[in-house]
Write an enzyme that holds these catalytic residues in place. Structure first.
Site, short mmCIF file in Angstrom:
data_model
loop_
_atom_site.label_atom_id
_atom_site.label_comp_id
_atom_site.label_asym_id
_atom_site.label_seq_id
_atom_site.Cartn_x
_atom_site.Cartn_y
_atom_site.Cartn_z
N ASP A 35 0.81 -1.22 0.00
CA ASP A 35 0.00 0.00 0.00
C ASP A 35 0.83 1.26 0.00
O ASP A 35 0.33 2.35 -0.27
CB ASP A 35 -0.84 0.06 1.29
CG ASP A 35 -2.08 -0.78 1.22
OD1 ASP A 35 -2.49 -1.13 0.11
OD2 ASP A 35 -2.62 -1.10 2.29
C1 GLC Z 1 -0.58 2.34 6.13
C2 GLC Z 1 0.19 1.13 6.55
C3 GLC Z 1 -0.05 -0.03 5.66
C4 GLC Z 1 -1.52 -0.23 5.48
C5 GLC Z 1 -2.21 1.05 5.04
C6 GLC Z 1 -3.69 0.81 4.97
O1 GLC Z 1 -0.10 2.80 4.95
O2 GLC Z 1 1.55 1.36 6.62
O3 GLC Z 1 0.54 -1.17 6.20
O4 GLC Z 1 -1.75 -1.22 4.56
O5 GLC Z 1 -1.94 2.07 5.92
O6 GLC Z 1 -4.45 1.94 4.79
C1 GLC Z 2 -1.26 -3.95 5.54
C2 GLC Z 2 -2.54 -4.00 4.75
C3 GLC Z 2 -2.41 -4.83 3.52
C4 GLC Z 2 -1.20 -4.42 2.75
C5 GLC Z 2 0.04 -4.44 3.62
C6 GLC Z 2 1.25 -3.92 2.91
O1 GLC Z 2 -1.04 -5.19 6.11
O2 GLC Z 2 -3.60 -4.51 5.53
O3 GLC Z 2 -3.56 -4.70 2.72
O4 GLC Z 2 -1.08 -5.29 1.69
O5 GLC Z 2 -0.18 -3.62 4.74
O6 GLC Z 2 1.17 -2.56 2.65
#
Ligand code: GLC
Ligand code: GLC
Length: 798
Positions: free
Chosen positions: A484
């Protein structure tokens, strides 16, 4: 090294032996609609179905001290006031123990010759928490003391509860009855639900107004009524409604007394909301109090809960020579998979239950951890998720569990999302053989009348990738892929906007993802296999199209995605390389090494082995594999959120445990048993040595453990709700122990060092129950066991 607790495998419990754990160590209660979070000091909250919209107890995230709010019992014994769970008074206890078990938590405190044991659980399929309190006089003298219960109500919407005080402080309403204290805020208008806190014994006093109970300027640790041994007998009008009962008790030496509290939620039919003007219909609450509010009723409910988990955890068990492996596989990993499936990423001590509903990619991955445990619920989940898809294959990134509708606030455009539907569906059908699900009609964007079969949804998911290829024939990344925080089309320089939702400059973008490419090849192969199965017998022309798209992607990866020693991570907006030796920082990333090696891209040419070697060389550290190396030392606008994190945390070179199993599975597919085992042990909590360093619960996986560049490498965060649960489960069950469900049987193909390679697995698979005695000689190889209902014992030597 300070130890805070230990495993009790025979009871399937983790036993916490001192209350001042380095962070609240929590457990979850509930199996269907009513869910609770409970810490080792009884902090936490509960909700019905939706952590945002149907919050029952108020909880103060980010509070000082930590973990404020919960179900507190206060005991006033002479001048001493104490809690069985130590908090909030923190009066030193003579004895303390907290046992987190499967769907229940037992907290035992002892002070001055009085022992209090509180069992907390949610009966399966009931909308209530039971608090079973047993008080025993362990001293030599008769004791007179007081017991107070205490919970604080949330005004239902956990988000506005923390914001809209100009309204909230005037809306609170309660009703007082001899059996229970009722919370009915907003019931007078549109709500048809209320909560109650009842008890199976007449109380001697009560409070429903927080200010009177606590004292305006006191904290949870010093409620003025408890200190005085009194109750205000208040009826809350607005402000902050609570529920507290007081009991004046006496116990002879050796004697015990038991009280059973029921904290419940009731939803009434609109037409039966009231029994008199303004008086709520309490029939359902009384039913719950009657069913559970007796020792026999509570016993029965607890026995049902036990057998629920006994059944769940009897479906896959291992007996090996490694106790840490056995307890992970048999108990905690599967338990965490269930919890993660229930909650997605919504409510934990790192997720407020407000911001995030059910994730499209997250929930699909979670399925891999539970298809063998609760296949019917997996089936429903797949259909719910698929219904949030758009006709072009894209989808909402998240949906709210209550409405099952896509969440517009988060939007979509994450180009890996659609492929996970194939991943989840394949996992489900391989486990169950239920090809029928492919013919279920599923709408788009939940709009009635737009239904197409689930199979059609899978086809458009696949096409969403082939319709969105970039200049190198690799998948366009869109808003982001699995990571993300790799935001290549975002270019944000405004701290007030979210990287995930801000305007995305995809127009003209050349940003392509090697992670999606690997995922596409792996899932594309799976998809083709599914389509060609006689039970599906899809049009061969379409299957050929799928296969050729997969081959084309493999060719594109080999031509444009190989950096010489490892797989590139991505191309940026301008077509610049990311995750290349040419980059100054972020030269190598874990996701593309994981997915491209799981997809076996270029295996014959030796690319997989090279990529895995590179992962070991550049990403491995003492506590696991970091996400990228070197870490980004400054913010790079072209990359977005990833570079916003300080080095060693989260997506910037943290040990993102979720993707460690991708590499481990890649290693297993390459037959590298020693690497597999070493990497698995590093991220698996049962092998934790330094509990203080790890900080979070030593019985569950974390999303992230601080990487080698962080100030405290090895410090865990974001425990419980993480794709790590399902992925490590897939990794250990299918690739280490080697029990791989196939459409027509089980394929046994372990990858484990010979020293641990002799073990027994009991595996329920559809109508069959296999007892597999596996003996790995180091030779390798695999054995297929065709599906046949009934009990079978099979000796396997590989
Ligand atoms: C933040 C986190 C990431 C997560 C995202 C979801 O960026 O670092 O892990 O997946 O929020 O909104
Ligand atoms: C968090 C989010 C997941 C994402 C991951 C890496 O675990 O829940 O959707 O893939 O972060 O950013």
């Amino acid at each position: 090294m300070t130890q805070f607790g230990h495993f009790d495998d025979a009871s399937r419990e983790y036993v916490i032996t001192r209350p001042d754990t380095p962070w609240p160590w929590i457990n979850y209660l509930g199996t269907r609609d009513f869910f609770s979070l409970i810490s080792n000091t009884a902090g936490g909250y509960c909700f019905c179905r939706d952590a945002k919209f149907r919050r029952i107890l108020r909880y103060r995230y980010n509070g000082v001290p930590m973990d404020a709010g919960g179900r507190y019992f206060y005991i006033k014994d002479g001048d001493t006031v104490w809690n069985p769970g130590w908090k909030p008074c923190k009066t030193p206890l003579d004895a303390y123990e907290c046992r987190h078990g499967m769907g229940y938590t037992r907290i035992i405190g002892e002070k001055g010759g009085l022992r209090a044991e509180v069992l907390f659980f949610v009966p399966p399929d009931a909308r209530c928490e039971i608090h079973r309190v047993k008080l025993t006089n362990t001293g030599k003298n008769r004791k007179s003391f007081q017991l107070y219960s205490f919970v604080e109500w949330c005004l239902w919407n956990a988000s506005t509860d923390m914001e809209n005080f100009q309204r909230n402080l005037s809306t609170g309403e309660v009703e007082i009855e001899p059996d229970a204290l009722y919370h009915k805020t907003e019931y007078r208008e549109r709500r048809d639900h209320y909560a109650f806190y009842g008890v199976n014994r007449p109380y001697d006093g009560f409070d429903t107004d927080r200010e009177t109970f606590m004292g305006m300027y006191n904290g949870f640790e010093a409620p003025q009524q408890v200190l005085a041994g009194t109750s205000g007998n208040t009826v809350a009008h607005g402000w902050s409604p609570i529920a507290s009962h007081r009991f004046d008790l006496e116990l002879e030496p050796g004697a015990s007394e038991e009280l059973i509290f029921v904290l419940g939620y009731v939803k009434n039919p609109q037409e039966a909301k009231f029994t008199a003007p303004g008086v709520i219909n309490k029939a359902q609450a009384r039913k719950l109090l009657q069913v559970y509010g007796s020792p026999a009723g509570a016993d029965m409910a607890f026995a049902t809960l036990k057998s629920y988990w006994d059944d769940i955890l009897s479906r896959f068990t291992v007996a090996s020579v490694v106790p840490e492996l056995d307890r992970t596989v048999n108990i905690w990993n599967q338990y965490q998979c269930m919890i993660t499936f229930f909650f997605s990423r919504s409510a934990s001590y790192f997720e407020s239950g407000i911001g995030r509903g059910m994730g499209f990619r997250d929930s699909n991955q979670d399925l891999a951890g539970i298809v063998h445990l609760i296949p019917e619920r997996a089936r429903q989940r797949i259909l719910d998720i698929a219904a949030t898809q758009f006709p072009d294959g894209g989808c909402y990134h998240q949906y709210q569990p209550l409405t099952k509708r896509g969440n517009n606030d988060i939007g979509g455009g994450f180009n890996d999302d659609p492929l996970w539907l194939i991943f989840g569906t394949v996992a489900y059908i391989k486990e169950t053989g239920d090809f029928g699900i492919l013919h279920e009609p599923v709408p788009f964007d939940n709009k009635p009348g737009t239904e197409e079969s689930l199979l059609e949804h899978l086809k458009i998911s696949f096409a969403h990738v082939t319709d969105n290829l970039g200049p190198h024939g690799l998948p366009l990344i869109g808003r982001a892929d699995w990571n993300d925080c790799l935001n290549l089309n975002c270019f944000s320089d405004n701290p007030d906007e979210s990287f995930q939702t801000t305007e995305n400059k995809t127009e003209g973008s050349k940003a392509e993802s090697l992670m999606i490419a690997g995922l596409f090849v792996a899932e594309g192969k799976d998809f083709a296999e599914l389509l060609s199965h006689p039970a599906v017998a899809a049009d061969p022309k379409y299957v050929a199209k799928v296969r050729s798209a997969v081959s084309a992607m493999e060719a594109a990866v080999k031509a444009h995605g190989w950096d010489g020693e490892w797989f590139l991570r991505a191309y940026g907006y301008y077509g610049d390389k990311i995750g290349s030796n040419e980059n100054e920082e972020g030269k190598i990333f874990i996701e593309s090494q994981g997915w491209c090696t799981m997809a076996r891209i270029g295996a014959e040419e030796g690319l997989c082995d090279k990529a895995l070697d590179a992962a070991v060389k550049h990403l491995e550290c003492e506590h696991g594999l970091v996400l990228n190396a070197p870490a980004y030392t400054r913010y790079i606008k072209d990359y977005g959120e990833i570079s916003s994190y300080p080095q060693g945390y989260k997506e910037n070179a943290g040990i993102f445990c979720h993707n460690n199993p991708w590499v481990i599975i890649g290693e297993a597919m390459a037959g590298r048993a020693d690497d597999v085992w070493r990497h698995y042990c590093k991220i698996t909590p049962a092998f934790t040595k330094d509990q203080a360093l790890r900080k979070v619960e030593p019985y569950v996986f974390c999303q992230m453990v601080a990487g080698r560049d962080a100030a405290r490498p090895g410090e865990g965060k974001n425990s419980w709700l993480t794709g790590t649960a399902a992925w490590t489960w897939k990794c250990v069950s299918e690739f280490i122990l080697g029990i791989k469900p196939q459409y027509d049987g089980l394929l046994i193909e372990p990858c484990i060092p010979v020293a641990y390679g002799t073990y027994k697995v009991r595996r329920r698979f559809r109508e069959a129950e296999y007892e597999l005695n596996i003996h790995c000689t180091g030779r390798g190889g695999k054995q297929f066991i065709p599906y046949k209902p009934g009990r079978q014992t099979i000796e396997i030597e590989l």
